[in-house]
Design an enzyme around this catalytic site. Structure first.
Site, short mmCIF file in Angstrom:
data_model
loop_
_atom_site.label_atom_id
_atom_site.label_comp_id
_atom_site.label_asym_id
_atom_site.label_seq_id
_atom_site.Cartn_x
_atom_site.Cartn_y
_atom_site.Cartn_z
N HIS A 9 36.54 -5.69 -5.15
CA HIS A 9 36.79 -6.46 -6.24
C HIS A 9 37.65 -5.94 -7.29
CE1 HIS A 9 36.94 -10.28 -8.71
NE2 HIS A 9 36.53 -9.44 -9.67
N ASP A 50 27.90 -20.66 -10.54
CA ASP A 50 29.11 -19.80 -11.20
C ASP A 50 30.48 -20.85 -11.17
OD1 ASP A 50 30.44 -17.44 -12.02
OD2 ASP A 50 31.65 -17.90 -10.39
N ARG A 57 32.89 -21.96 -19.65
CA ARG A 57 33.19 -20.77 -20.53
C ARG A 57 34.83 -20.74 -20.86
NH1 ARG A 57 32.15 -16.57 -16.39
NH2 ARG A 57 33.01 -15.12 -18.17
N SER A 102 29.22 -13.25 -12.99
CA SER A 102 30.20 -14.14 -12.38
C SER A 102 30.64 -13.59 -11.07
CB SER A 102 31.22 -14.84 -13.33
OG SER A 102 32.10 -15.51 -12.52
N LYS A 145 29.17 -13.93 -6.93
CA LYS A 145 30.10 -14.37 -5.62
C LYS A 145 30.04 -13.19 -4.68
CE LYS A 145 33.60 -15.66 -8.13
NZ LYS A 145 33.36 -15.52 -9.40
#
Length: 425
Positions: free
Chosen positions: A84, A163, A170, A185, A189
């Site tokens: 990620h 999320d 947010r 967050s 995932k």
């Protein structure tokens, strides 16, 4: 067990720690619509201002994971590993990385997102390939993984729905910057995705979400701790994002550059980061004796995995990519060394050309973007091309050029800095 939302807000507002039971109830109740948006907004602001302990962040992440499904890849005959990135400009690394790691023996189930603002989205890039599909069912994902070893697609609606709801809140309440909320967050995932190992590319610099190294390091440390607390082998690399990655910023132009890397060429910085992340992913998956990723790029096996992955998702790896109708060149204003090329300025310019979106529902132009003819440290001559802008219509150039005003400097010297700043495990 039921709690009162106001008591939860007061606890965090006054600097207290939320109990596991308070966290479980809050996330579940908000997902069900039993906590009002204004109450959750107040709690998010309290978390931004007061922070969370490691135990709180771990429990908050777990509660968000439990709000939806958790994917299972146990039917695969190879270990799973994923990457990620926190996002940047020209950050196309997933495209060459996933098939390279697959070619070395791991399975890569990569759930990716779309671009917003000056940062590009992996799905937008891949959708510039004719026929390629981002939306796959779990069974389709499993089929692509079995055939190609890697899949890059959109997350389904059943993955961490808490999320998705909290992120939207947010975004409109000034609480996006909260490190506990960013970390939970991302990690909710990724853990729900079911991967056995995870490597994080946490970027720092003008083109990144985290502008300075200290904040990026804190975010990386928080996410690595969350992964460890949930039994997922997690490592983070801190990488520089002061200058765009590679020589292409946009959608189709980044796909073309990624194919160059898969063919054994491409810009040195893209190759360096691809290989470094691939080695980390393979090590995290326990494949210490696997083929080296640099060899997979040289011998054509990474390209074979790319072609298989694109074809398995409906794309044509041989199809021509979209080309912009209009181009505009930016010339070097002087002769000398390109001493600065600001990632944020280039990213905003590409966005204004149509490569990005201001709102999630906005369309993007697959052909829009920017080609760089020099990187910091290169010698340039006055009047020669520095950048080429690509757009569908010429009326987009003026605002893009405004974003580039002051984004580059020509000097007499340049001191390079490392692309990979630190490793956190």
């Amino acid at each position: 067990m039921s709690f009162d939302a106001v008591d939860v807000i007061r606890t965090k507002r006054d600097g207290g720690s939320l109990s596991p039971e308070q966290i479980d109830w809050t996330v579940a109740a908000y997902t069900r619509g039993e906590i009002a948006e204004e109450q959750m907004a107040a709690l998010a602001m309290a978390i931004l201002l007061r922070g969370m302990s490691r135990a709180e962040v771990a429990r908050w992440t777990e509660a968000m994971i439990r709000s939806g499904e958790r994917m299972d890849w146990s039917r695969l005959d190879r270990p799973t590993t994923d990457k990620h990135s926190t996002g940047g400009v020209g950050d196309k690394i997933t495209l060459p990385l996933a098939p390279t790691v697959a070619a070395c023996g791991a399975a890569v189930p990569q759930l990716s997102g779309r671009g917003l603002g000056h940062t590009g989205g992996t799905l937008d890039k891949l959708e510039s390939i004719p026929g390629w599909r981002a939306s796959l069912s779990n069974e389709e994902m499993l089929g692509v993984l079995g055939k190609a070893g890697a899949v890059v697609c959109a997350a389904g609606s059943g993955l961490a729905p808490a999320d998705r709801k909290l992120y939207a809140l947010r975004d409109v309440t000034g609480t996006v910057e909260s490190i506990p909320l960013i970390a939970s967050s991302i990690m909710s995932k990724k853990i729900a995705e079911g991967t056995g190992a995870l490597v994080l590319d946490v970027k720092a610099g003008s083109g990144a979400f985290m502008k300075n190294v200290d904040d990026a390091r804190e975010l990386a440390r928080t996410m690595v701790d969350i992964g460890s607390d949930h039994g997922v082998h997690t490592v983070a690399l801190l990488t520089a994002m002061e200058t765009p990655l590679g020589l292409a910023v946009g959608n189709a132009v980044e796909v073309a550059e990624s194919v160059e890397v898969l063919g054994g060429g491409g810009p040195a910085d893209v190759v360096e980061l691809t290989v470094a992340l691939a080695r980390e992913m393979l090590a995290a998956a326990g494949l210490t004796g696997a083929k080296d990723p640099a060899e997979a790029l040289r011998d054509g096996s990474a390209m074979d995995a790319w072609r298989s992955m694109i074809s398995a998702q409906g794309g044509d790896p041989d199809a021509a990519l979209p080309v912009a109708d209009e181009t505009c060149q930016v010339a070097a204003p002087a002769t000398g060394v390109l001493s600065r090329l600001d990632a944020y300025g280039v990213g905003v310019a590409a966005w204004r050309l149509g490569a990005g979106r201001a709102r999630k529902e906005d369309p993007v132009s697959y052909a829009a973007g920017i080609t760089l003819h020099a990187k910091p440290g290169d010698r340039v001559r006055e009047g020669e091309p520095l950048l080429t802008l690509h757009a569908d219509t010429a009326d987009r150039f003026d605002r893009a050029l405004e974003a580039l005003d002051g984004a580059y400097e020509i000097g007499e010297a340049f001191t390079p800095s490392p692309l990979i700043i630190d490793r956190i495990a």
